[in-house]
Design a protein around this motif. Structure first.
Motif, mmCIF file in Angstrom:
data_model
loop_
_atom_site.group_PDB
_atom_site.id
_atom_site.type_symbol
_atom_site.label_atom_id
_atom_site.label_comp_id
_atom_site.label_asym_id
_atom_site.label_seq_id
_atom_site.Cartn_x
_atom_site.Cartn_y
_atom_site.Cartn_z
ATOM 1 N N LEU A 209 0.830 -1.207 0.000
ATOM 2 C CA LEU A 209 0.000 0.000 0.000
ATOM 3 C C LEU A 209 0.865 1.258 0.000
ATOM 4 O O LEU A 209 0.515 2.257 -0.645
ATOM 5 N N GLU A 210 1.984 1.213 0.716
ATOM 6 C CA GLU A 210 2.907 2.354 0.682
ATOM 7 C C GLU A 210 3.408 2.600 -0.743
ATOM 8 O O GLU A 210 3.496 3.761 -1.182
ATOM 9 N N GLU A 211 3.749 1.535 -1.449
ATOM 10 C CA GLU A 211 4.244 1.693 -2.814
ATOM 11 C C GLU A 211 3.171 2.285 -3.724
ATOM 12 O O GLU A 211 3.459 3.161 -4.548
ATOM 13 N N PHE A 212 1.941 1.836 -3.554
ATOM 14 C CA PHE A 212 0.858 2.380 -4.383
ATOM 15 C C PHE A 212 0.652 3.863 -4.077
ATOM 16 O O PHE A 212 0.465 4.684 -4.987
ATOM 17 N N GLU A 213 0.683 4.217 -2.806
ATOM 18 C CA GLU A 213 0.508 5.623 -2.420
ATOM 19 C C GLU A 213 1.605 6.497 -3.020
ATOM 20 O O GLU A 213 1.324 7.595 -3.535
ATOM 21 N N LEU A 218 -0.393 9.816 -3.281
ATOM 22 C CA LEU A 218 -1.436 9.837 -2.255
ATOM 23 C C LEU A 218 -0.805 10.096 -0.891
ATOM 24 O O LEU A 218 0.360 9.771 -0.665
ATOM 25 N N PRO A 219 -1.558 10.658 0.029
ATOM 26 C CA PRO A 219 -1.016 10.863 1.377
ATOM 27 C C PRO A 219 -0.634 9.533 2.015
ATOM 28 O O PRO A 219 -1.325 8.519 1.831
ATOM 29 N N SER A 220 0.424 9.533 2.770
ATOM 30 C CA SER A 220 0.833 8.319 3.473
ATOM 31 C C SER A 220 -0.251 7.899 4.459
ATOM 32 O O SER A 220 -0.758 8.713 5.229
ATOM 33 N N GLY A 221 -0.616 6.635 4.411
ATOM 34 C CA GLY A 221 -1.669 6.143 5.286
ATOM 35 C C GLY A 221 -3.058 6.240 4.695
ATOM 36 O O GLY A 221 -4.038 5.900 5.362
ATOM 37 N N ARG A 222 -3.161 6.691 3.452
ATOM 38 C CA ARG A 222 -4.485 6.823 2.829
ATOM 39 C C ARG A 222 -5.211 5.487 2.749
ATOM 40 O O ARG A 222 -6.438 5.421 2.881
ATOM 41 N N ALA A 250 1.811 -4.679 13.464
ATOM 42 C CA ALA A 250 2.497 -4.787 12.176
ATOM 43 C C ALA A 250 1.806 -3.956 11.095
ATOM 44 O O ALA A 250 2.437 -3.559 10.110
ATOM 45 N N ALA A 251 0.512 -3.681 11.281
ATOM 46 C CA ALA A 251 -0.225 -2.884 10.296
ATOM 47 C C ALA A 251 0.139 -1.412 10.335
ATOM 48 O O ALA A 251 -0.259 -0.650 9.443
ATOM 49 N N ALA A 252 0.882 -0.985 11.342
ATOM 50 C CA ALA A 252 1.397 0.388 11.429
ATOM 51 C C ALA A 252 0.298 1.438 11.272
ATOM 52 O O ALA A 252 0.464 2.421 10.544
ATOM 53 N N GLY A 253 -0.811 1.224 11.940
ATOM 54 C CA GLY A 253 -1.911 2.192 11.923
ATOM 55 C C GLY A 253 -2.871 2.030 10.773
ATOM 56 O O GLY A 253 -3.844 2.796 10.669
ATOM 57 N N ARG A 254 -2.658 1.044 9.909
ATOM 58 C CA ARG A 254 -3.531 0.874 8.741
ATOM 59 C C ARG A 254 -4.645 -0.149 8.963
ATOM 60 O O ARG A 254 -5.536 -0.266 8.126
#
Length: 429
Positions: A209-213, A218-222, A250-254
Motif C-alpha cells: 500500500l505504501e508503494e501504491f501511495e 497519495l497521502p501516506s496512510g491513505r 504490524a499494520a502500522a496504523g492501517r
C-alpha cells in the motif's frame, strides 16, 4: 464555619516533573497504540459477493430479494415478530424500519470477493473481473443517490501465502489502479486481507500500500485494510504467544478492523462441518482474544457468518431466520456490532436483530445517561466508563437507523455532539 486550612505535602515540585519525564515515552506510546474510537460510522454487516457475480445493481438487487422474501414469508409486522419472538411493542417499529432500510440502503458494506467465494481462475479472467470490480465501485460511488450507497465497499483479495501470493497482489494492483484511473479512490474504500498467519504478511501488505501511495502521490496512510482472523496461527503463535495484537502492530496504523472467519477457523481447529458456527466454543475463544487485542486501538471487530440460508418452504425460511436472528443478537450482546451476511435473505433478520437490540435498550440507556449528566444517579451509580458505553449504544443506534435523533434528544436532553463527547469520540463526521 472554619476556613479551609492549607494541606500538607511531602513531594517536591521536581518529583512531579521527574515522573512526567520518566513517563513521557509511555504517554506517547499509549497515545499511538490506543487512540480510542475513530468516531466514524461502523456498518452493521458486510455482504460478500463473488467477483464474477457483482455489478452496480447488486445492492439494490439484494434489497429487492429481501423484500420479496418478507412479502412471501412474513407479510406484516405481527407475522415477522412472531417468527423472531419480538415483543409486541417492538413489532411495528422494527418491521417498519427494516422495510424502509431494505428499500433505501439494503447493503451497508459490500465486499467483492476474489478469495474463497471466487476461487482459482485463469489470470486473464481474474484480471478482467478485478478491472470490472474497480469500475463497479467507481460507478456506485459516483451515481448512487445520497444515503443509498454502501457505507463501505471494496474487495477481498487472495491471501499472501506462497501458493496464491502473486495472484492476490496482482488483483489488488489491477483493482486499485483501475479506481485511480476512474477518478480516484473513494472515501468509503475498504480492502480485506484474508488467511493471515504471521505478522510479516501484514507488514508485506503495508509495503504494498505504501508503494501504491507513492506511485499515485497519495497521502501516506491513505489506504487501510481489514485483517481476517481465520487461522489458528493468527490467534496463537508457534511459541504459545497471542498473535492478534502483533498483527495490529504490524499494520502500522492501517488496520481498520478484525473480521472473524467462521468456517476456516473452525475447520483449522478440527471442528466438524455440522458444528462449525458463530457460537461454538472455539469461535468464542478466538473472538475474545480479538476483542482484548483491539480494545482501545480504534480497530473495530466483525463477527463471521452462518451458512444456513433462508430459502425454500416457509417453515425452512422461518427456521433459518430464527437461527440468524439469534446469532446476530448474541454477537451484539458480546459487543460484536458487525457480521457477515451471505444471502439476501439474511438482511431482514440482520436489521431486525440490530434494530430491536438498540430500541429495547434505548430508554434505559438514555435515562442512565441523563442521570449521569445531572449527577442524580437514582438506583444506579454509573462511572465514566459506563457513560461512554451508554452513549456509544445510542450513537450506534443512531448511525444504523434504529433510533431517531429527536427521540434520543427528548429522552436524554443531549445533542449528537454531547453524546460524541461522552463516548470519547471525535465530532461526528
Amino acid at each position: 464555619m472554619a476556613q479551609d486550612q492549607p494541606v500538607a505535602t511531602t513531594f517536591a515540585a521536581s518529583t512531579t516533573r521527574d515522573a512526567a519525564t520518566a513517563l513521557a515515552g509511555v504517554d506517547a506510546e499509549l497515545a499511538r497504540r490506543y487512540p480510542g474510537d475513530p468516531g466514524t460510522r461502523q456498518p452493521v454487516h458486510t455482504v460478500y459477493v463473488p467477483g464474477d457475480a457483482v455489478d452496480e445493481g447488486t445492492p439494490r438487487s439484494w434489497g429487492d430479494q429481501a423484500l420479496e422474501l418478507l412479502d412471501a414469508h412474513a407479510p406484516d409486522a405481527q407475522a415477522f415478530a412472531a417468527v423472531l419472538g419480538l415483543p409486541d411493542a417492538l413489532a411495528e417499529p422494527v418491521h417498519r424500519r427494516v422495510r424502509a432500510k431494505l428499500a433505501h440502503q439494503p447493503v451497508e458494506d459490500l465486499r467483492i470477493d476474489f478469495e474463497d467465494g471466487y476461487g482459482p481462475r485463469p489470470d486473464d479472467e481474474e484480471d478482467a473481473a478485478a478491472a470490472r470490480a474497480a469500475r463497479t465501485v467507481a460507478t456506485i460511488c459516483r451515481d448512487a443517490a445520497p444515503g443509498t450507497a454502501p457505507v463501505h465497499l471494496g474487495i477481498r483479495m487472495k491471501c499472501l501465502e506462497a501458493a496464491v501470493r502473486d495472484r492476490g497482489i496482482r488483483t489488488l494492483d489491477v483493482f486499485l489502479t483501475g479506481l485511480a484511473e476512474a477518478g480516484g479512490l473513494p472515501g468509503q474504500l475498504v480492502l480485506t486481507l484474508p488467511k493471515v498467519t504471521y505478522p510479516q504478511q501484514v507488514s508485506a501488505m503495508v509495503r504494498l500500500l505504501e508503494e501504491f501511495e507513492r506511485a499515485h502521490a497519495l497521502p501516506s496512510g491513505r489506504l487501510g485494510f481489514e485483517i481476517q482472523i481465520e487461522t489458528t496461527q493468527s490467534v496463537l503463535g508457534p511459541d504459545g504467544t497471542a498473535t492478534v495484537a502483533r498483527m495490529i502492530d504490524a499494520a502500522a496504523g492501517r488496520c481498520t478492523s478484525l473480521h472473524y472467519g467462521t468456517f476456516d477457523y473452525s475447520a483449522a481447529c478440527g471442528v466438524g462441518a455440522a458444528h462449525q458456527a458463530l457460537d461454538h466454543p472455539v469461535a468464542d475463544h478466538a473472538k475474545a482474544v480479538m476483542q482484548v487485542a483491539a480494545a482501545g486501538t480504534g480497530v473495530r471487530l466483525s463477527d463471521g457468518s452462518t451458512n444456513v440460508l433462508p430459502v425454500g418452504a416457509t417453515a425452512r425460511v422461518h427456521d433459518a431466520w430464527r437461527l440468524h436472528h439469534d446469532l446476530v443478537r448474541r454477537s451484539l450482546a458480546r459487543a460484536y456490532y458487525q457480521g457477515w451476511d451471505m444471502h439476501p435473505g439474511h438482511l431482514p433478520t440482520r436489521y431486525a436483530a440490530v434494530y430491536a437490540f438498540y430500541r429495547e435498550g434505548m430508554e434505559q440507556a438514555a435515562a442512565r445517561l441523563a442521570a449521569y449528566a445531572a449527577r442524580t444517579a437514582g438506583d444506579v451509580m454509573d462511572e465514566p466508563a459506563t457513560a461512554r458505553a451508554l452513549s456509544g449504544h445510542l450513537l450506534r443506534g443512531l448511525d444504523c437507523g434504529a433510533l431517531d435523533s429527536a427521540e434520543v434528544a427528548k429522552l436524554t436532553g443531549m445533542t449528537r455532539a454531547d453524546l460524541d463527547a461522552l463516548a470519547g469520540r471525535p465530532a461526528a463526521r
